[in-house]
Design a protein around this motif. Structure first.
Motif, short mmCIF file in Angstrom:
data_model
loop_
_atom_site.label_atom_id
_atom_site.label_comp_id
_atom_site.label_asym_id
_atom_site.label_seq_id
_atom_site.Cartn_x
_atom_site.Cartn_y
_atom_site.Cartn_z
N TYR A 1 0.77 -1.31 0.09
CA TYR A 1 0.13 0.00 0.19
C TYR A 1 0.81 1.38 -0.26
O TYR A 1 1.73 1.52 0.54
CB TYR A 1 -0.94 0.20 1.26
N ARG A 2 1.25 2.31 -1.02
CA ARG A 2 1.81 2.72 -1.53
C ARG A 2 2.22 2.61 -0.53
O ARG A 2 3.79 1.61 -1.97
CB ARG A 2 1.29 4.00 -0.45
N ASP A 3 3.90 3.61 -0.36
CA ASP A 3 4.78 2.93 -0.12
C ASP A 3 5.14 1.90 1.39
O ASP A 3 6.81 1.57 1.75
CB ASP A 3 5.80 4.05 0.66
N VAL A 4 4.09 0.72 1.40
CA VAL A 4 4.63 0.30 2.28
C VAL A 4 4.15 -1.12 1.89
O VAL A 4 3.49 -1.46 2.11
CB VAL A 4 3.39 0.51 3.97
N LEU A 5 5.14 -2.08 2.51
CA LEU A 5 4.79 -3.79 2.38
C LEU A 5 4.75 -4.67 3.49
O LEU A 5 5.34 -4.39 4.19
CB LEU A 5 6.26 -4.34 1.68
#
Length: 512
Positions: A159-163
């Motif tokens: 999600y966006r810059d998150v894994l």
């Protein structure tokens, strides 16, 4: 649904030999009709074999409860595709493959698992971490990163810059250099790892959150503002000898991740979903499972709904308050479902396809001995917020007794006005089926590579098969990332639909 076509099969085969490097289980054979001999006639696993299967992950040790799928009496059947032979519909063709490499290969304990997508990148989970592929040209995927961070399962979401990465293997600590350690040790760790993927070619490990019984799978449910991720963590398998996984485990964990600062991830709460107790289970090998946690939850954030596949129970939840998911309906199928494994909504949010992972993914259940209603999908309509059963769907091809095959991970194909799904079936390949008529699902495409071996059951096949921006992507346990094209008037209009992010367990609406 069309039942499997009766043909001939081989007997006296090795039932279980998992190609998982040092953890392989070899030489487990059973006596079947027409076999001359066997290493032993007891079809159940020894304690050592069961331990190896449990260490392999997922629910593979459930195969020990299924004694060879009643080999006797199947002499007159034959798998649709022989070893190495491809059986496929004319509207499907494979266009690319990126094999597993390095520590991600079966020889090194690697197992290809789940997939997530964002922009031009595919994130491919593995028991030893995850890989990042540039899929801007689907015919030529390029591996741009491989993050070695072992921990089992490797369920992955972005999600966006998150894994977010699931760890369902008891570890010595939360680092990527950790080693296996008994869950009986209080210092052992398992749960979630969080990465910053602002540079997909160089993911940065920024946080970890320990959760009860680890994280077999997880589900993202972003806040209404999109600034905060609520992560529903599913896990199971409690044991009073495990300090961090006590009975009764009738709950999930909710972790929050600030999108702007993923290093701030933390455990929020652990709500009980079954305060009155879940399904006690049949106690019969291959029968319905006892509920001691959830295997998988699929959220549909735009609809404020989630569907949980919780071992012995299927549930529907209201998630309008993300931190307070509320069970609004619960169903059981004590005749045909052994293990409620996963769920997929239709785009309108008026149906749920639940899967039954009979045998834990490690057994041959796609044969006439098992039949068309077990190890299958159950299709339910949502009627006034209640789940109403309509039909079963199972692939209509007989698989060899050397092929682990059962309903597994899939996703919708975004065809407006229709309910069409693509789904992995391990060594059964993948199937595309239309369930617009909930009572009469119909297959419209398939790809089946045939058995890895003619003489023993070697764990393999497609773990996850999803549609993303015009193509079908498969994460294969032993073969790596594979890409397929489909040309069919019933699905071609879906190729115009573009999504910026896709996580199968956090369904987007393709109508905006």
């Amino acid at each position: 649904m069309t039942p499997p076509t009766p043909r001939r099969t081989r007997a006296g085969l090795a039932l279980l030999s998992l190609a998982l490097g040092a953890g392989a289980v070899a030489g487990l054979t059973v006596t079947g009709a027409g076999s001359a001999s066997a290493e032993r006639t007891d079809p159940t696993c020894t304690p050592a074999e069961r331990a190896d299967l449990r260490a392999a992950g997922d629910n593979f040790d459930d195969a020990c409860a299924l004694p060879g799928q009643a080999l006797a009496g199947l002499d007159s059947y034959e798998a649709t595709a022989d070893q190495g032979e491809v059986d496929k519909s004319s509207n499907v063709r494979q266009i690319a493959r990126k094999p597993l490499v390095g520590s991600f290969t079966p020889e090194n304990g690697g197992v290809g698992s789940d997939l997530a997508f964002q922009g031009k990148y595919a994130y491919d989970g593995n028991y030893n971490g995850f890989a990042v592929f540039d899929i801007s040209r689907p015919t030529e995927p390029k591996r741009v990163a491989q993050v070695e961070c072992p921990g089992g399962q490797g369920d992955v979401s972005v999600y966006r810059d998150v894994l977010v990465l699931s760890v369902d293997s008891s570890r010595s600590d939360d680092s990527c250099s950790s080693v296996s350690q008994s869950a009986e040790e209080e210092s052992s760790w398992e749960g979630l790892r969080v990465f910053d993927i602002s540079d997909p070619a160089a993911p940065e490990y920024v946080a970890s959150v320990e959760t009860d019984c680890g994280s077999h799978t997880h589900t993202l449910a972003p806040s209404k503002s999109g600034q905060r991720l609520f992560v529903y963590v599913s896990s199971y398998g409690p044991n009073d000898a495990f300090p961090d996984c006590q009975t009764p485990h009738d709950r999930i964990s909710i972790v929050t991740v600030p999108v702007a600062d993923p290093a701030g991830a933390e455990l929020l709460r652990t709500p009980r979903l079954f305060p009155g107790g879940g399904n006690p289970g049949s106690g019969v090998p291959g029968g319905n499972s006892a509920t001691s946690g959830c295997h998988d939850i699929t959220a549909y954030p735009q609809k404020d709904l989630a569907a949980g596949a919780c071992m012995g129970d299927g549930i529907l939840m209201d998630i309008s308050k993300r931190a307070e998911p509320r069970v609004i309906d619960r169903v059981r199928d004590e005749r045909n479902f052994a293990f409620w494994h996963s769920a997929t909504f239709n785009n309108a949010g008026t149906k749920v396809v639940f899967t039954d992972e009979l045998g834990g993914g490690g057994a041959p259940t796609c044969n006439p001995g098992t039949g068309p209603k077990r190890g299958a999908n159950g299709i339910y309509d949502i009627v006034r917020r209640d789940l109403e059963f309509r039909s079963y769907y199972k692939i209509p091809r007989t698989q060899a007794l050397t092929e682990n095959c059962v309903a597994h991970n899939g996703s919708l194909i975004p065809v407006e006005g229709r309910d069409i799904m693509v789904q992995a079936w391990y060594q059964g390949g993948f199937s595309v089926f239309d369930f617009t008529n909930s009572r009469k699902p119909v297959e419209i495409a398939h790809f089946d590579r045939g058995a890895i071996s003619d003489t023993e059951l070697v764990l393999g096949g497609s773990w996850s098969t999803y549609w993303y921006n015009g193509h079908i992507y498969s994460s294969d346990i032993t073969r790596g990332l594979e890409v397929f094209a489909i040309d069919d008037p019933r699905v071609n209009k879906a190729k115009k639909v573009r999504m910026g992010t896709f996580n199968a367990q956090s369904q987007p609406s393709y109508n905006g």
